[in-house]
Design a protein around this motif. Sequence first.
Motif, PDB file in Angstrom:
ATOM      1  N   SER A 268       0.832  -1.212   0.000  1.00 28.15           N
ATOM      2  CA  SER A 268       0.000   0.000   0.000  1.00 28.15           C
ATOM      3  C   SER A 268       0.861   1.254   0.000  1.00 28.15           C
ATOM      4  N   THR A 269       1.973   1.227   0.742  1.00 30.16           N
ATOM      5  CA  THR A 269       2.859   2.395   0.798  1.00 30.16           C
ATOM      6  C   THR A 269       3.432   2.715  -0.575  1.00 30.16           C
ATOM      7  N   LEU A 270       3.937   1.708  -1.275  1.00 36.34           N
ATOM      8  CA  LEU A 270       4.545   1.953  -2.580  1.00 36.34           C
ATOM      9  C   LEU A 270       3.511   2.404  -3.608  1.00 36.34           C
ATOM     10  N   LEU A 271       2.307   1.856  -3.545  1.00 35.91           N
ATOM     11  CA  LEU A 271       1.275   2.283  -4.490  1.00 35.91           C
ATOM     12  C   LEU A 271       0.859   3.725  -4.218  1.00 35.91           C
ATOM     13  N   ILE A 272       0.814   4.112  -2.949  1.00 34.48           N
ATOM     14  CA  ILE A 272       0.506   5.504  -2.620  1.00 34.48           C
ATOM     15  C   ILE A 272       1.603   6.433  -3.142  1.00 34.48           C
ATOM     16  N   LEU A 273       2.860   6.029  -2.983  1.00 38.26           N
ATOM     17  CA  LEU A 273       3.970   6.843  -3.495  1.00 38.26           C
ATOM     18  C   LEU A 273       3.919   6.941  -5.016  1.00 38.26           C
ATOM     19  N   LEU A 274       3.537   5.855  -5.673  1.00 42.50           N
ATOM     20  CA  LEU A 274       3.428   5.888  -7.133  1.00 42.50           C
ATOM     21  C   LEU A 274       2.312   6.837  -7.555  1.00 42.50           C
ATOM     22  N   GLY A 275       1.200   6.830  -6.822  1.00 38.88           N
ATOM     23  CA  GLY A 275       0.124   7.772  -7.121  1.00 38.88           C
ATOM     24  C   GLY A 275       0.547   9.211  -6.889  1.00 38.88           C
ATOM     25  N   ALA A 276       1.310   9.432  -5.814  1.00 42.84           N
ATOM     26  CA  ALA A 276       1.757  10.791  -5.510  1.00 42.84           C
ATOM     27  C   ALA A 276       2.686  11.320  -6.591  1.00 42.84           C
ATOM     28  N   VAL A 277       3.606  10.492  -7.070  1.00 42.13           N
ATOM     29  CA  VAL A 277       4.533  10.972  -8.090  1.00 42.13           C
ATOM     30  C   VAL A 277       3.824  11.137  -9.437  1.00 42.13           C
ATOM     31  N   ALA A 278       2.743  10.385  -9.658  1.00 44.71           N
ATOM     32  CA  ALA A 278       1.937  10.600 -10.865  1.00 44.71           C
ATOM     33  C   ALA A 278       1.265  11.973 -10.812  1.00 44.71           C
ATOM     34  N   PHE A 279       0.851  12.397  -9.631  1.00 44.71           N
ATOM     35  CA  PHE A 279       0.288  13.742  -9.470  1.00 44.71           C
ATOM     36  C   PHE A 279       1.327  14.801  -9.803  1.00 44.71           C
ATOM     37  N   LEU A 280       2.571  14.540  -9.393  1.00 38.21           N
ATOM     38  CA  LEU A 280       3.646  15.480  -9.728  1.00 38.21           C
ATOM     39  C   LEU A 280       3.802  15.582 -11.240  1.00 38.21           C
ATOM     40  N   LEU A 281       3.679  14.472 -11.944  1.00 41.01           N
ATOM     41  CA  LEU A 281       3.760  14.481 -13.399  1.00 41.01           C
ATOM     42  C   LEU A 281       2.637  15.322 -13.998  1.00 41.01           C
ATOM     43  N   LEU A 282       1.435  15.221 -13.442  1.00 37.82           N
ATOM     44  CA  LEU A 282       0.315  16.025 -13.928  1.00 37.82           C
ATOM     45  C   LEU A 282       0.601  17.515 -13.771  1.00 37.82           C
ATOM     46  N   VAL A 283       1.149  17.892 -12.618  1.00 39.30           N
ATOM     47  CA  VAL A 283       1.463  19.306 -12.385  1.00 39.30           C
ATOM     48  C   VAL A 283       2.515  19.779 -13.377  1.00 39.30           C
ATOM     49  N   GLY A 284       3.545  18.960 -13.602  1.00 38.18           N
ATOM     50  CA  GLY A 284       4.578  19.345 -14.559  1.00 38.18           C
ATOM     51  C   GLY A 284       4.036  19.460 -15.970  1.00 38.18           C
ATOM     52  N   CYS A 285       3.166  18.516 -16.362  1.00 40.95           N
ATOM     53  CA  CYS A 285       2.576  18.572 -17.698  1.00 40.95           C
ATOM     54  C   CYS A 285       1.704  19.809 -17.869  1.00 40.95           C
ATOM     55  N   ALA A 286       1.003  20.198 -16.818  1.00 40.14           N
ATOM     56  CA  ALA A 286       0.180  21.403 -16.900  1.00 40.14           C
ATOM     57  C   ALA A 286       1.042  22.635 -17.143  1.00 40.14           C
ATOM     58  N   ASN A 287       2.198  22.695 -16.483  1.00 42.06           N
ATOM     59  CA  ASN A 287       3.106  23.822 -16.711  1.00 42.06           C
ATOM     60  C   ASN A 287       3.589  23.855 -18.156  1.00 42.06           C
ATOM     61  N   VAL A 288       4.005  22.705 -18.669  1.00 37.79           N
ATOM     62  CA  VAL A 288       4.491  22.647 -20.045  1.00 37.79           C
ATOM     63  C   VAL A 288       3.363  22.968 -21.015  1.00 37.79           C
ATOM     64  N   ALA A 289       2.153  22.483 -20.729  1.00 34.26           N
ATOM     65  CA  ALA A 289       1.011  22.776 -21.602  1.00 34.26           C
ATOM     66  C   ALA A 289       0.747  24.273 -21.677  1.00 34.26           C
ATOM     67  N   ASN A 290       0.845  24.962 -20.554  1.00 37.16           N
ATOM     68  CA  ASN A 290       0.637  26.418 -20.571  1.00 37.16           C
ATOM     69  C   ASN A 290       1.682  27.113 -21.427  1.00 37.16           C
ATOM     70  N   LEU A 291       2.937  26.668 -21.313  1.00 40.74           N
ATOM     71  CA  LEU A 291       3.983  27.275 -22.135  1.00 40.74           C
ATOM     72  C   LEU A 291       3.744  26.991 -23.621  1.00 40.74           C
ATOM     73  N   LEU A 292       3.316  25.778 -23.953  1.00 45.09           N
ATOM     74  CA  LEU A 292       3.046  25.442 -25.346  1.00 45.09           C
ATOM     75  C   LEU A 292       1.846  26.202 -25.889  1.00 45.09           C
ATOM     76  N   LEU A 293       0.835  26.417 -25.063  1.00 44.31           N
ATOM     77  CA  LEU A 293      -0.332  27.188 -25.498  1.00 44.31           C
ATOM     78  C   LEU A 293       0.054  28.631 -25.790  1.00 44.31           C
ATOM     79  N   ALA A 294       0.890  29.201 -24.916  1.00 48.32           N
ATOM     80  CA  ALA A 294       1.340  30.565 -25.148  1.00 48.32           C
ATOM     81  C   ALA A 294       2.156  30.652 -26.438  1.00 48.32           C
ATOM     82  N   SER A 295       3.009  29.647 -26.675  1.00 48.49           N
ATOM     83  CA  SER A 295       3.811  29.636 -27.889  1.00 48.49           C
ATOM     84  C   SER A 295       2.922  29.487 -29.124  1.00 48.49           C
ATOM     85  N   ALA A 296       1.902  28.618 -29.025  1.00 48.64           N
ATOM     86  CA  ALA A 296       1.011  28.411 -30.161  1.00 48.64           C
ATOM     87  C   ALA A 296       0.212  29.672 -30.474  1.00 48.64           C
TER      88      ALA A 296
END
Length: 832
Positions: A268-296
Amino acid sequence: MQTLIQDVKYGLRMLTRNPGATFVMVLTLGLAIGANTAIFSVVYGVLLRPLPYPKPDQIVSVSEVAADGHLMNFTDPNVADLRAANHTLAGMAKCDSGEVTASGGSGPARVGFAVVAQDFFRVMGVAPTLGRGFSGEELREGGTPAALASYGYWRQYLGGSTDLSPFKLTAEGHTFSIVGVLPPGFSYPAHTDLWVPAEFFGDQSPSRTAHNWSLVVARLRDGVTLAQARSDLSIIAHHLHQQYQPNIDMTDVSVLPLRAVLTASVRSTLLILLGAVAFLLLVGCANVANLLLASAAARGRELAIRAALGASRGRLLRQFLIESLLLSLTGGVLGVLAAVWGVDALLAIAPRGLPRLNDVSVSLPVLIFALGVSVMVAGGLGVLTALRAAAADPQQALNEGGWAHAGSVRSQRLGRVLAAGQLAVTLVLLAGAGLLGRSLLRVLSVDPGFRTTHLESMEVEVPASHGSSTFSLAGSAPDASPALFMSTLFDRLRALPGVEEVGGVSNLPLSEAGDCPDGKFLLLDRQPELDLTKSGDSERLDRLWNSAPGGEADYCVASAGYFQALGIPLLHGRLFNEGDTPNAQQAAIISQSMARATWPHQDALGRTIEFGNMDGDMRLLTVVGVVGDVHYRSLEKPPEPTVYVDYRQRLRGSRDFTVVMRSTTPPDLLLADARRIVRDIDPDVAPRFQSFEDVFSGSLATRRFNLTLIAVFATAALVLAAVGIYGVMAYWVSRRTREIGVRMALGAVPSNVLGLVLGRASVTIAIGLVIGLAGAFVLTRTMVSLLYGVSADDPSTFAGVALLLAGIALIATYVPARRAAKVDPMVALRYE
C-alpha cells in the motif's frame, strides 16, 4: 518519410527559436518523468518483478489461521499432517531464521542462520552452484552436521575457494561442514547466510499450540490453481481442528503467493507513493502545456499562413505532435539519467526492512515504462496544443491578427483551467505530506517508557558453554555457563571508566529483533499443591492447561541493571538482586499493563505464574516487582503485557542477548574497550554495536521514508504550481497591456489595476483550492494505514495547507500584477 523529416527539422527550429522556454519545458518534463521512473523502479523491483526461482508463481506461503482470523506460525504436528494428507502440493517445507555467531573461515561473525526442512530447496527450485545439497546422513537427528552457505558468505568469509572440505563453522553449539554454496542472489529467508537441516536437531514439539515455525513454503503441483490448494488444505485443517480440539489453535489455513506475502507490508505504501509521483507528473505537464499554449498563440499568424497555403489541420496536428514528442523524449532521456541517480538516493534512505531491495534497478521494464510515459505525455500535450491552436478561422487571423487574439483568449481560458488543476493536485500532495508530518510528530511525542540518550548497545550470542574456571557464580546450576559468561561480561564492563550502568535483555526495545516472543501463561495461585518441577505427570499438566486461568504476555530475559540503564521505573516491589540465584525461588518482574490486566485492583506481588512453554522450564515464577510499560514492538502500538525473568535463572532458550551501557565515555572509546573485553572472555563471540539513538531512529525509518518522498513531491509540485499561476497571469497581463493602458488613460489608478489582476487570479486560485480540498478529502483516505494519531480528513491540516498554497499562489500573482499597475498609458496605447 520526406515530409516527416521536414516536420522534425521544422520542429527543432521552432524549439530552438526560444531556447529559454524550451530549456524550462525539458527540465520540467525531465524531473517529472525521472521521479516517476525512479519510483516505478522500486515498485517494479519490489512488487512486480517475478521471484528469481523456477516457476515462481507456484511457490506459496502457508500459515495457520486462528479462531479470530489472525495468522499464526505453524506447529510441528500440523505441518506434518498437512504435508502428508494434501493432494495439491508438490512439496511443503517449514523453516525458521535468525542470527547466530559463526566462528571459522576468516573469523567469528554475526550471520543470518536458517533451519530448513528437507523439501525446502526443492520447493524453492534452488540447487547449489558449488558442492552438493544435504545427504541422507545429514538429514536425520544427530547425524553429520552440515550447512549450505550463501554466495556472499562464501566470497567474504571462505575466500571463494572451490574446495569446501577444509571449512568447518561452529554455530549453535555444533560444528558444521560446508557442503555447498547456493547461487548468487539467493537469500531466503531474507539476509540468510547459512542453511542447516531441521532434521538434524530433531527436537520436534508434539504440541499443537507451540507455534515455532515462522515460515512454511510450498510448491503447487503443475496444473493446480491457488484456489484448489486453498480448498484442499482448508478441508484438512478443519478435520484436524475437529479431531484435536481443544488442544489445537488452528481452525483454518491461509495459502498466499509467496511474492504477495513478502511484499504485503509495503504494497500500500509503494502504491501511494506511485500515485503521488503521478500527481507530480500532472502538475509538470500542466506547466508545459501552458507554455506550449502561449507559444502556439504567438504563432497564430504563421499557422494561418500555412493553412491558407494548403496545410491541412491533420498536418498542423502532426507538427505539434512532433514538437511535443521531441520535447517529451528529450525530457525522458534526462529523466532516465535522473532516475539512475534517484534510485541510488532511494536505496540510500530506504528502511532496511524494505523487501527485495536487491531487485531494484533501472532495468529494461523500467526503461519501457519511461518510454511509455514520455510518449503518453507527448501525445497529450501535442493534441491539446494543436486543437487549441488550430481551432480559429485562418481568414480572420490574416485579416487583423484575429487568430492571435482569438487564440489567446481560448488559450488564456484553458491556461486558467490548467492552473486551477495544478493548484488542486498540489493541495492533495500537500495535504498528504501534512498528515504524514503530523503523524510523525504524534509518534515522536509517545513516551517509549525508557531513555534513549547516552546509551550504547552490544548484541552478542551467549556461548552454549563457557569453560573458564577463573570465575564462579554463587548457587550456580550445572548448566550455568551461559549465565556465567554474561555475569563476567557485566562485571568487566561495569569497571570501565565513565560507565554508569550496565544491563542486558534478550530483546532490545524497538530494534529489528525487539519483538519479544509471546505465549500463554497460567495463574496458579489457587493450586499450591502442584509441583511442576516433577516430570512425568503429563495428564495432570494437560488438564491444567485446559482448566487453569491464564493470559498471554511477552517474555523477556533481563538482568537487574537493564532497568536502571534504560531508566525503566520500578513501580512496586523490587528488581532482580544477588539473591536471585539459579537454585533460588524463580523471580519474575511484570509490566504495569500486565499487572492491571491480570490482577485488577489487586496487589500483584507474591503471585505465582507458570510460563514454561517459552523455554521449557516448568518451575513456577513468583512476581517480585512491577515496572513501567515499554514499547518493544513499535511506538505506534500500545505496550504489551510483559514478563521479565532473571538471566541467571532462565537464560536457556535465549542465546541472543543485548548488553546496554549508559556511559559518559565517548562511544568510540567505550566500544573499543567493550570489544576487547569480549575478546578476552571468549574470542569466538562476535559482538555487534549500535547506539540506542540509532536504534530509536531506525524504528522510525519507514515513516520518515514515506514523509520524505511525499514532502519532496509536494514541494516540487508547489514550486511548479506557483510558476504555473505566475505564467498564466503574466501572459494574461501581456495580452491585456493595451486594455490596461486605456483604463489608466481614462482615470484608473494603479490600485485598480492591481485589484483587477489579483481579483482575476483569486477566482482561479479559489476554484483550484475548492477542487483540491474535495480531492484531498477523498484521496487521503487511502493513506489511513500510514497515519498515526490523526484522521485522514484532519481539518487543521487541510486548512493549513490550503492557506499555505493560497498565500504562495497570491505571491506568485502579485509580481505580474505590480507590473501591470506600472504600465505607462502612452506606451500601452502604441502597443501593436
